[in-house]
Design a protein around this motif. Structure first.
Motif, PDB file in Angstrom:
ATOM      1  N   GLU A  87      -5.875  13.235 -16.811  1.00 51.57           N
ATOM      2  CA  GLU A  87      -4.732  12.564 -16.204  1.00 51.57           C
ATOM      3  C   GLU A  87      -3.690  12.090 -17.204  1.00 51.57           C
ATOM      4  O   GLU A  87      -2.665  11.547 -16.804  1.00 51.57           O
ATOM      5  CB  GLU A  87      -5.218  11.372 -15.368  1.00 51.57           C
ATOM      6  CG  GLU A  87      -6.149  11.777 -14.228  1.00 51.57           C
ATOM      7  CD  GLU A  87      -6.585  10.569 -13.410  1.00 51.57           C
ATOM      8  OE1 GLU A  87      -6.006   9.478 -13.609  1.00 51.57           O
ATOM      9  OE2 GLU A  87      -7.506  10.710 -12.586  1.00 51.57           O
ATOM     10  N   ALA A 111      -2.726  14.682 -12.555  1.00 53.41           N
ATOM     11  CA  ALA A 111      -1.898  13.593 -12.030  1.00 53.41           C
ATOM     12  C   ALA A 111      -0.513  14.086 -11.628  1.00 53.41           C
ATOM     13  O   ALA A 111       0.046  13.643 -10.619  1.00 53.41           O
ATOM     14  CB  ALA A 111      -1.786  12.476 -13.071  1.00 53.41           C
ATOM     15  N   PRO A 122      -5.106   0.470   1.455  1.00 55.18           N
ATOM     16  CA  PRO A 122      -4.914   0.914   0.068  1.00 55.18           C
ATOM     17  C   PRO A 122      -3.516   1.474  -0.206  1.00 55.18           C
ATOM     18  O   PRO A 122      -3.034   1.371  -1.338  1.00 55.18           O
ATOM     19  CB  PRO A 122      -5.989   1.996  -0.096  1.00 55.18           C
ATOM     20  CG  PRO A 122      -7.050   1.644   0.898  1.00 55.18           C
ATOM     21  CD  PRO A 122      -6.315   1.056   2.059  1.00 55.18           C
ATOM     22  N   GLY A 165      -2.066  -3.649  -4.093  1.00 54.98           N
ATOM     23  CA  GLY A 165      -1.562  -3.855  -5.446  1.00 54.98           C
ATOM     24  C   GLY A 165      -0.945  -5.226  -5.634  1.00 54.98           C
ATOM     25  O   GLY A 165      -0.635  -5.942  -4.674  1.00 54.98           O
ATOM     26  N   SER A 175       8.782   3.327  -7.075  1.00 54.58           N
ATOM     27  CA  SER A 175       7.493   3.775  -6.573  1.00 54.58           C
ATOM     28  C   SER A 175       7.613   5.145  -5.915  1.00 54.58           C
ATOM     29  O   SER A 175       8.697   5.721  -5.803  1.00 54.58           O
ATOM     30  CB  SER A 175       6.962   2.763  -5.551  1.00 54.58           C
ATOM     31  OG  SER A 175       7.885   2.615  -4.482  1.00 54.58           O
ATOM     32  N   GLY A 177      -1.487   9.094 -13.554  1.00 59.10           N
ATOM     33  CA  GLY A 177      -2.681   8.625 -12.890  1.00 59.10           C
ATOM     34  C   GLY A 177      -2.662   9.037 -11.432  1.00 59.10           C
ATOM     35  O   GLY A 177      -1.583   9.193 -10.834  1.00 59.10           O
ATOM     36  N   SER A 227      -3.213   8.025  -7.790  1.00 60.60           N
ATOM     37  CA  SER A 227      -3.314   6.833  -6.953  1.00 60.60           C
ATOM     38  C   SER A 227      -2.582   7.087  -5.639  1.00 60.60           C
ATOM     39  O   SER A 227      -1.508   7.701  -5.627  1.00 60.60           O
ATOM     40  CB  SER A 227      -2.696   5.620  -7.659  1.00 60.60           C
ATOM     41  OG  SER A 227      -2.667   4.499  -6.801  1.00 60.60           O
ATOM     42  N   PHE A 228      -3.177   6.607  -4.557  1.00 46.95           N
ATOM     43  CA  PHE A 228      -2.557   6.746  -3.246  1.00 46.95           C
ATOM     44  C   PHE A 228      -1.642   5.577  -2.909  1.00 46.95           C
ATOM     45  O   PHE A 228      -1.099   5.522  -1.809  1.00 46.95           O
ATOM     46  CB  PHE A 228      -3.630   6.884  -2.156  1.00 46.95           C
ATOM     47  CG  PHE A 228      -4.304   8.223  -2.140  1.00 46.95           C
ATOM     48  CD1 PHE A 228      -3.750   9.289  -1.449  1.00 46.95           C
ATOM     49  CD2 PHE A 228      -5.490   8.425  -2.835  1.00 46.95           C
ATOM     50  CE1 PHE A 228      -4.367  10.532  -1.431  1.00 46.95           C
ATOM     51  CE2 PHE A 228      -6.117   9.650  -2.834  1.00 46.95           C
ATOM     52  CZ  PHE A 228      -5.552  10.714  -2.132  1.00 46.95           C
ATOM     53  N   ASN A 229      -1.480   4.637  -3.816  1.00 52.10           N
ATOM     54  CA  ASN A 229      -0.611   3.497  -3.568  1.00 52.10           C
ATOM     55  C   ASN A 229       0.844   3.970  -3.538  1.00 52.10           C
ATOM     56  O   ASN A 229       1.313   4.625  -4.475  1.00 52.10           O
ATOM     57  CB  ASN A 229      -0.801   2.445  -4.657  1.00 52.10           C
ATOM     58  CG  ASN A 229      -0.159   1.128  -4.282  1.00 52.10           C
ATOM     59  OD1 ASN A 229       1.048   1.028  -4.152  1.00 52.10           O
ATOM     60  ND2 ASN A 229      -0.986   0.093  -4.123  1.00 52.10           N
ATOM     61  N   GLN A 256       3.624   0.433  -5.221  1.00 51.51           N
ATOM     62  CA  GLN A 256       3.580  -0.120  -6.571  1.00 51.51           C
ATOM     63  C   GLN A 256       4.275   0.823  -7.543  1.00 51.51           C
ATOM     64  O   GLN A 256       4.282   2.037  -7.361  1.00 51.51           O
ATOM     65  CB  GLN A 256       2.125  -0.343  -6.993  1.00 51.51           C
ATOM     66  CG  GLN A 256       1.962  -1.261  -8.182  1.00 51.51           C
ATOM     67  CD  GLN A 256       0.518  -1.710  -8.355  1.00 51.51           C
ATOM     68  OE1 GLN A 256      -0.331  -1.417  -7.520  1.00 51.51           O
ATOM     69  NE2 GLN A 256       0.253  -2.428  -9.431  1.00 51.51           N
TER      70      GLN A 256
END
Length: 364
Positions: free
Chosen positions: A107, A122, A203, A207, A214, A299, A301-303, A306
């Motif tokens: 990543e 990523a 999720p 955060g 974002s 990275g 991430s499903f956020n 953020q």
């Protein structure tokens, strides 16, 4: 009493007919008999009945020239695609050999170090996530606008609004990026804070911040960018719906929405799919707008709210100026992956449209 013409039996019908010599004017028999066969009978067969063979076309006619031109154009497209693929592979292989990490799962992105370490995981995830979210936002809005312009709005108003929507496609992507970073980021940040406060247990909206630059901001900018493409193509498809289908639905007592649902949308489904895939291709390859709006992190991430997110195209734009030889090869390798993703998307869309067309033709 006049002389009756000589008659001969017709073997095919059993009747009689006047021989061919008596059908010519006086004195013509000798001239025709002396003339060559090709002159007497243009077909060149020497027989009086039926048309002869058609004249041969010229060896280098306009038809053959146009056929050769179209064949050359189609072949050139395949040659260009193959040349691009060969270039990407040739430039990427040295960097992939120098990589000390797994290219598919790592990543991070550090190809300029003494021990190069870089991975596409990523970046590919961020590319697909931002593009899919943009399509999820843009498609319902685009279809609603297209249906209104084609079947609800008055003709003059629909034409004017359609022209304004098409103008969005002419706005450069850097303008969308600057607008998203300097103007649109504030309301998105406030909305992200509200989502985190009320739905932080999910999720996607969790955060501790900061919020703003974002995936959500990048996806919203992408959605606005692909909106005119999907709207314009869908509107043209809806306008091609046979009037008889619409009038039949209305005659059976359907409301306007039921008519659209039963007659217009099924007829335009292949066109809608094509418009969606074209918009997805635009979103996958977008560079500057996402480079200006995303947080540029590495990275998975499903956020969505953020700060963070990155894509293959945005990473190429940000890192190419500072890359060494191995770094440029790594970026070209990531471009090869993006090239493959785009080809897969287009082939899948073409297969879906082809299967839908086969089903429609067999049902007809």
């Amino acid at each position: 009493m006049g002389e009756t013409p000589h008659r001969s039996a017709d073997a095919g019908t059993g009747g009689t007919r006047v021989t061919q010599s008596h059908e010519w004017p006086a004195g013509a028999s000798a001239r025709v008999a002396e003339a060559p066969v090709s002159t007497r009978f243009p077909g060149g067969t020497g027989l009086g009945g039926g048309g002869g063979a058609l004249p041969r076309s010229r060896r280098f006619g306009a038809e053959r020239a146009f056929r050769g031109l179209t064949l050359a154009a189609g072949t050139a497209v395949l040659v260009i695609i193959a040349a691009i693929a060969i270039f990407l592979v040739a430039k990427a292989v040295p960097a992939l050999r120098a990589n000390t990490e797994n290219f598919w799962s790592y990543e991070g992105w550090s190809p300029n170090e003494t021990q190069p370490k870089f991975g596409i995981g990523a970046l590919a995830f961020g590319t697909v996530l931002s593009s899919a979210l943009a399509l999820l936002i843009a498609v319902p809005v685009a279809l609603g606008i297209a249906l209104y312009l084609s079947h609800y709005a008055p003709r003059r108003l629909g034409t004017a609004l359609g022209f304004l929507v098409d103008l969005l496609a002419a706005v450069p992507s850097v303008v969308f990026g600057l607008w998203g970073r300097d103007v649109f980021s504030s309301p998105v940040r406030d909305f992200s804070v509200w989502l985190n406060q009320h739905f932080g247990w999910i999720p996607l909206f969790g955060g501790d911040g900061p919020f703003g630059a974002s995936v959500m901001l990048g996806a919203l900018v992408l959605a606005i960018m692909v909106l005119p493409i999907i709207t314009s193509l869908s509107r043209e498809v809806f306008l091609q719906t046979p009037t008889a289908n619409e009038e039949a639905a209305l005659a059976l007592g359907a409301t306007r929405w039921e008519m659209l649902r039963t007659a217009v949308l099924p007829y335009g489904r292949p066109g809608i799919i094509a418009a969606m895939m074209l918009g997805l291709g635009r979103a996958l390859g977008e560079t500057i707008a996402l480079a200006l709006t995303l947080g540029i992190t590495f990275g998975i991430s499903f956020n969505l709210i953020q700060n963070g997110g990155n894509t293959i195209a945005a990473n190429i734009a940000n890192a190419f100026g500072e890359a060494n030889e191995t770094g440029r090869g790594a970026l070209i390798a990531s471009g090869l992956v993006l090239f493959a993703i785009t080809l897969i998307v287009n082939i899948t869309a073409r297969a879906i449209i082809y299967r839908r067309r086969e089903f429609t033709e067999s049902a007809a």
